[in-house]
Write an enzyme that holds these catalytic residues in place. Structure first.
Site, short mmCIF file in Angstrom:
data_model
loop_
_atom_site.label_atom_id
_atom_site.label_comp_id
_atom_site.label_asym_id
_atom_site.label_seq_id
_atom_site.Cartn_x
_atom_site.Cartn_y
_atom_site.Cartn_z
N LYS A 117 -1.81 -0.21 0.92
CA LYS A 117 -0.97 0.61 1.78
C LYS A 117 -1.77 1.97 2.22
CE LYS A 117 2.34 -2.56 1.19
NZ LYS A 117 3.55 -2.58 0.56
C1 LIG Z 1 4.45 -3.64 0.14
C2 LIG Z 1 6.00 -3.64 0.59
C3 LIG Z 1 7.15 -3.57 -0.08
C4 LIG Z 1 7.09 -3.53 -1.75
O1 LIG Z 1 6.12 -2.58 -2.11
P1 LIG Z 1 5.47 -2.89 -3.61
O2 LIG Z 1 4.95 -1.23 -3.85
O3 LIG Z 1 4.56 -3.76 -3.39
O4 LIG Z 1 6.58 -3.19 -4.69
C5 LIG Z 1 8.25 -3.78 0.47
N1 LIG Z 1 8.51 -3.67 1.64
C6 LIG Z 1 7.44 -3.57 2.48
C7 LIG Z 1 7.59 -3.70 3.94
C8 LIG Z 1 6.20 -3.66 1.88
O5 LIG Z 1 5.19 -3.88 2.83
#
Ligand SMILES: *Cc1c(COP(=O)(O)O)cnc(C)c1O
Length: 363
Positions: free
Chosen positions: A185
């Site tokens: 991210k």
């Molecule tokens: C990455 C992501 C999540 C989940 O986050 P995690 O930290 O991996 O549990 C939820 N929604 C979207 C759109 C994502 O890209």
């Protein structure tokens, strides 16, 4: 030009992150403590115009606890996009509520207000848009629907740290919003999530739910989880937070270069008043997307990603019969090119050259 493989994403971890983790290790205070509290406070200042932030051990957990804290449960329906990572709908299902899938609009890949309206029933309790790829969903229209129908509005801001609409940051619209801190991210804590809320009641519920229902030790008020972030993860996140604006600017500059120089792909559009933070730089290729991805990798040593090849409503875990034509088309056409802050000018030029060759006339 170099011939080294250009990855689709690359987390940036420096000496200062290492030193911060080492300091926590030396302190012996490994679990949730003062680092986590400081991270929450700083996240709130830097990204949320001071709205409260509660740290948890993953973004998915953040969505799950946010929904529970907002009172979502069995018998409720929550409208979500099908064109997203499965965590969005999974978190709804984990509360015992039913995720109901709506279509997206074709320009920005986010929830379509028209489609949302068409799937509202008496059981609809909330709408949870995703700010996909770092482009905010149309919160004005969705807020209007929520107000008209008496629904709650939440935000899956997992991919959108720092994005805004007319100067208002994502994460400050919904009753709660979640930011993921997974390594790919826009910033990371290793694993982790941050939940923002403007409601003191939701904030209190979140803090109880993440820690076995305890505010005072051993006086458990409700049944809760162990969803705590560790001080080790928070220490990484605090350092990353000092770099998020520089990295965001780099992503935006990289995206601008790609959009200016890609001649044959449908490049990302940005809605009026929106600040896009380019978690992904996603183009549409109407002819043989998978062939282009394979050639980028095999002939040009360039990574790419398809987010997402199977819409949620078609996954074995949900297998619904909804007809979502814009979602179906996007899942066949989208490809995300590298846009991360560690790309060099040479990398960017290689991406442009490769893409223009692969998508050009007669390619
Ligand atoms: C990455 C992501 C999540 C989940 O986050 P995690 O930290 O991996 O549990 C939820 N929604 C979207 C759109 C994502 O890209």
């Amino acid at each position: 030009m170099s011939n080294e493989f250009i990855p689709a994403a690359r987390p940036i971890i420096g000496e200062d992150e290492r030193r911060a983790v080492d300091a926590v290790l030396q302190s012996g205070q490994l679990a949730q403590g003062t680092e986590v509290a400081a991270f929450e406070e700083e996240f709130s200042k830097v990204l949320l115009d001071e709205r409260a932030a509660v740290a948890v051990n993953s973004g998915t957990t953040g969505l799950h606890l946010g929904l529970l804290a907002a009172g979502i449960g069995p018998g409720d329906e929550v409208i979500v996009p099908s064109f997203t990572f499965a965590a969005t709908a999974n978190s709804v299902a984990l509360t015992g509520a039913t995720p109901v899938f709506a279509d997206i609009e074709p320009d920005y890949f986010c929830l379509s207000a028209e489609s949302v309206k068409s799937v509202i029933t008496e059981r609809t309790a909330a709408i949870m848009p995703v700010h996909l790829y770092g482009h905010p969903a149309n919160m004005d229209q969705l807020q209007q629907i929520a107000d008209d129908r008496g629904l709650q509005l939440f935000e899956d801001a997992a991919q959108a740290h720092g994005a805004s609409i007319n100067g208002r940051r994502v994460g400050t619209f919904g009753a709660f919003a979640m930011f993921s801190l997974y390594p790919t991210k826009n910033m990371t804590s290793g694993e982790g999530g941050m939940v923002s809320t403007g409601s003191p009641e939701i904030e209190r519920q979140l803090r109880l739910l993440r820690n076995q229902g305890m505010e005072k030790q051993y006086e458990n008020e409700i049944v809760g989880f162990n969803a705590r972030m560790t001080n080790l993860h928070a220490a990484i996140g605090r350092v990353q937070l000092t770099k998020i604006w520089r990295w965001t600017k780099q992503r935006q500059d990289n995206a601008a270069f790609l959009s200016k120089n890609l001649t044959n792909a449908v490049v990302p559009k940005v809605a009026d008043g929106v600040e896009h933070v380019y978690h992904q730089y996603t183009v549409r290729i109407t002819d043989d997307r998978d062939g282009v991805a394979a050639a980028l990798r095999d002939e040009f040593q360039i990574g790419s990603g398809v987010y997402y090849p199977i819409p949620n409503h078609r996954l074995p875990s949900f297998s619904r019969a909804e007809d979502l034509p814009v979602t179906e088309a996007a899942s066949k056409e989208v490809i995300s090119l590298p846009v991360h802050p560690s790309l060099s000018q040479d990398d960017l030029e290689r991406i442009v050259t490769a893409m223009n060759k692969l998508t050009g006339a007669g390619a």
